[in-house]
Scaffold this motif. Sequence first.
Motif, PDB file in Angstrom:
ATOM      1  N   GLY A 107      -4.445  16.466   0.631  1.00  0.00           N
ATOM      2  CA  GLY A 107      -4.436  15.539   1.744  1.00  0.00           C
ATOM      3  C   GLY A 107      -5.635  14.610   1.765  1.00  0.00           C
ATOM      4  N   GLY A 108      -6.606  14.743   0.837  1.00  0.00           N
ATOM      5  CA  GLY A 108      -7.812  13.923   0.855  1.00  0.00           C
ATOM      6  C   GLY A 108      -7.754  12.720  -0.028  1.00  0.00           C
ATOM      7  N   GLY A 109      -6.627  12.277  -0.560  1.00  0.00           N
ATOM      8  CA  GLY A 109      -6.552  11.048  -1.357  1.00  0.00           C
ATOM      9  C   GLY A 109      -5.759  11.164  -2.597  1.00  0.00           C
ATOM     10  N   GLY A 110      -5.001  12.288  -2.719  1.00  0.00           N
ATOM     11  CA  GLY A 110      -4.108  12.381  -3.885  1.00  0.00           C
ATOM     12  C   GLY A 110      -4.867  12.526  -5.169  1.00  0.00           C
ATOM     13  N   GLY A 111      -6.059  13.092  -5.132  1.00  0.00           N
ATOM     14  CA  GLY A 111      -6.799  13.322  -6.376  1.00  0.00           C
ATOM     15  C   GLY A 111      -7.780  12.222  -6.687  1.00  0.00           C
ATOM     16  N   ASP A 112      -8.062  11.281  -5.738  1.00  0.00           N
ATOM     17  CA  ASP A 112      -9.014  10.215  -6.026  1.00  0.00           C
ATOM     18  C   ASP A 112     -10.432  10.726  -6.040  1.00  0.00           C
ATOM     19  OD1 ASP A 112      -6.998   8.468  -6.196  1.00  0.00           O
ATOM     20  OD2 ASP A 112      -7.142   7.745  -4.105  1.00  0.00           O
TER      21      ASP A 112
ATOM     22  N   ARG B 262       2.995  14.633   3.984  1.00  0.00           N
ATOM     23  CA  ARG B 262       1.797  14.214   3.229  1.00  0.00           C
ATOM     24  C   ARG B 262       2.026  12.876   2.529  1.00  0.00           C
ATOM     25  NH1 ARG B 262       0.552  20.092   0.438  1.00  0.00           N
ATOM     26  NH2 ARG B 262      -0.311  21.115   2.309  1.00  0.00           N
ATOM     27  N   GLU B 263       3.181  12.741   1.915  1.00  0.00           N
ATOM     28  CA  GLU B 263       3.475  11.459   1.252  1.00  0.00           C
ATOM     29  C   GLU B 263       3.477  10.292   2.245  1.00  0.00           C
ATOM     30  OE1 GLU B 263       3.673  10.812  -1.836  1.00  0.00           O
ATOM     31  OE2 GLU B 263       3.521  12.882  -2.563  1.00  0.00           O
ATOM     32  N   HIS B 264       4.024  10.566   3.413  1.00  0.00           N
ATOM     33  CA  HIS B 264       4.057   9.521   4.430  1.00  0.00           C
ATOM     34  C   HIS B 264       2.642   9.142   4.867  1.00  0.00           C
ATOM     35  CE1 HIS B 264       5.581   7.092   7.702  1.00  0.00           C
ATOM     36  NE2 HIS B 264       4.847   7.792   8.581  1.00  0.00           N
TER      37      HIS B 264
ATOM     38  N   ARG C 238      -2.239   5.688   4.797  1.00  0.00           N
ATOM     39  CA  ARG C 238      -3.667   5.522   4.493  1.00  0.00           C
ATOM     40  C   ARG C 238      -3.866   4.445   3.426  1.00  0.00           C
ATOM     41  NH1 ARG C 238      -3.776  11.160   5.126  1.00  0.00           N
ATOM     42  NH2 ARG C 238      -3.541  11.462   2.887  1.00  0.00           N
ATOM     43  N   GLY C 239      -2.945   4.381   2.451  1.00  0.00           N
ATOM     44  CA  GLY C 239      -3.060   3.330   1.429  1.00  0.00           C
ATOM     45  C   GLY C 239      -2.943   1.940   2.043  1.00  0.00           C
TER      46      GLY C 239
ATOM     47  N   ARG D   1      -5.722  -3.087   4.009  1.00  0.00           N
ATOM     48  CA  ARG D   1      -6.065  -4.018   5.078  1.00  0.00           C
ATOM     49  C   ARG D   1      -7.556  -4.046   5.328  1.00  0.00           C
ATOM     50  NH1 ARG D   1      -1.333  -1.789   7.239  1.00  0.00           N
ATOM     51  NH2 ARG D   1      -2.552  -0.328   8.517  1.00  0.00           N
ATOM     52  N   GLU D   2      -8.217  -2.861   5.239  1.00  0.00           N
ATOM     53  CA  GLU D   2      -9.668  -2.805   5.456  1.00  0.00           C
ATOM     54  C   GLU D   2     -10.403  -3.570   4.383  1.00  0.00           C
ATOM     55  OE1 GLU D   2     -13.048  -1.939   7.564  1.00  0.00           O
ATOM     56  OE2 GLU D   2     -10.950  -1.540   8.121  1.00  0.00           O
ATOM     57  N   GLU D   3      -9.980  -3.427   3.130  1.00  0.00           N
ATOM     58  CA  GLU D   3     -10.638  -4.152   2.038  1.00  0.00           C
ATOM     59  C   GLU D   3     -10.443  -5.674   2.193  1.00  0.00           C
ATOM     60  OE1 GLU D   3      -9.089  -2.579  -1.523  1.00  0.00           O
ATOM     61  OE2 GLU D   3     -10.204  -0.672  -1.425  1.00  0.00           O
ATOM     62  N   ALA D   4      -9.230  -6.036   2.621  1.00  0.00           N
ATOM     63  CA  ALA D   4      -8.977  -7.467   2.815  1.00  0.00           C
ATOM     64  C   ALA D   4      -9.824  -8.016   3.953  1.00  0.00           C
ATOM     65  CB  ALA D   4      -7.494  -7.710   3.092  1.00  0.00           C
ATOM     66  N   ARG D   5      -9.966  -7.215   5.006  1.00  0.00           N
ATOM     67  CA  ARG D   5     -10.774  -7.659   6.123  1.00  0.00           C
ATOM     68  C   ARG D   5     -12.234  -7.762   5.730  1.00  0.00           C
ATOM     69  NH1 ARG D   5      -9.955  -3.747   9.198  1.00  0.00           N
ATOM     70  NH2 ARG D   5      -7.924  -4.451   9.940  1.00  0.00           N
ATOM     71  N   GLY D   6     -12.740  -6.794   4.924  1.00  0.00           N
ATOM     72  CA  GLY D   6     -14.141  -6.823   4.499  1.00  0.00           C
ATOM     73  C   GLY D   6     -14.412  -8.002   3.575  1.00  0.00           C
ATOM     74  N   GLY D   7     -13.470  -8.333   2.710  1.00  0.00           N
ATOM     75  CA  GLY D   7     -13.675  -9.454   1.808  1.00  0.00           C
ATOM     76  C   GLY D   7     -13.607 -10.783   2.534  1.00  0.00           C
ATOM     77  N   ALA D   8     -12.794 -10.899   3.588  1.00  0.00           N
ATOM     78  CA  ALA D   8     -12.625 -12.151   4.302  1.00  0.00           C
ATOM     79  C   ALA D   8     -13.788 -12.399   5.262  1.00  0.00           C
ATOM     80  CB  ALA D   8     -11.299 -12.170   5.064  1.00  0.00           C
TER      81      ALA D   8
END
Length: 430
Positions: free
Chosen positions: A303-308, A367-369, A374-375, A380-387
């Motif tokens: 549940g913490g990121g699928g192995g990331d 979990r998949e849902h 989360r993905g 969206r968070e990365e897009a907001r941080g870059g903008a």
Amino acid sequence: MTQFLPPNLLALFAPRDPIPYLPPLEKLPHEKHHNQPYCGIAPYIREFEDPRDAPPPTRAETREERMERKRREKIERRQQEVETELKMWDPHNDPNAQGDAFKTLFVARVNYDTTESKLRREFEVYGPIKRIHMVYSKRSGKPRGYAFIEYEHERDMHSAYKHADGKKIDGRRVLVDVERGRTVKGWRPRRLGGGLGGTRRGGADVNIRHSGRDDTSRYDERDRDRDRERERRERSRERDKERERRRSRSRDRRRRSRSRDKEERRRSRERSKDKDRDRKRRSSRSRERARRERERKEELRSGGGGGDMAEPSEAGDAPPDDGPPGELGPDGPDGPEEKGRDRDRERRRSHRSERERRRDRDRERDREHKRGERGGERGREEARGGAGGGGQDNGLEGLGGDGRDMYMESEGGDGYLAPENGYLMEAAPE
């Protein structure tokens, strides 16, 4: 209803004629008048006998006293008869006692069916016989069971006396002895209170069963030997009983000891079984706890990121930074440890029931849902941080993108870190 009955039956119910009255012939006893009334026995007391003139009462004889009296009278009569016969008895002048007394043999206990010729054939083997005299009863004429045999030579009589005693003739063993009436001084026959043997000494306590030609001293010695043998048998019997009692007590002790040993072994087995059961229960509990711990860790990891990124350690170490998010480390899903965990997970899942499998499938779907949500949020968070360039200062500048990703990815876990009001929140204790 009775009018329908026939005349013969109606006659049975007809009343009889009344009984005619007849005057009594005489008066009843209570109606008679006695001339002399009843009185007591006082007027007749003078007619009674004077107690001083009455004879003394007679005492009746009891049954035991009568039997004892008859026995004494019988003994007295027999003693008188024996004394009378002793005065008349003279063996030297007896007409039936003929021949030489030292050559005559006395034979007793002879069968009543044995004839004189039979006795002659049996005793002629010891020497020539001169005369045989068999005694018969004067009243009945039947044989008395004894006889006198006179040999021609004295040595033949001695040979028969030595070897013929106890010889079986017509089914009975005879008793052989010398003639004692004319050879022994003061000798008396059995009918006059004499004779040999101890069968007629008195009661059953002094009499012996078998008589013989031996003297009384030898009979006394035989009685003493018999008493000693009886005592020896009784002592042997007592020893056997005591030995059997000791053996029985020993068997009982051994049986009780075996029972105690068996009970102790049973208790020891039960204690060992209890210990094994407790040990198995503890081991099963420990295995269950380990399994639950592994499942919890696997759930946290999945549940913490699928192995990331790897699961944080219990000491609070930061997750290793092996590369940018999205790359697989050495322990990622494609690593050997992850493969082993997957195999164990599949093996456990294969042994679960259908209900658990359905629950696992629902959990995997959730979990998949959550991973998908989360993905999308991370994008969206990365897009907001870059903008927005620098963006809003939430106190997370020093952590970088990896730290933000970690907090965002760990929102679906049981214990996670989340930015609230510009502070880092620690995971809740389990």
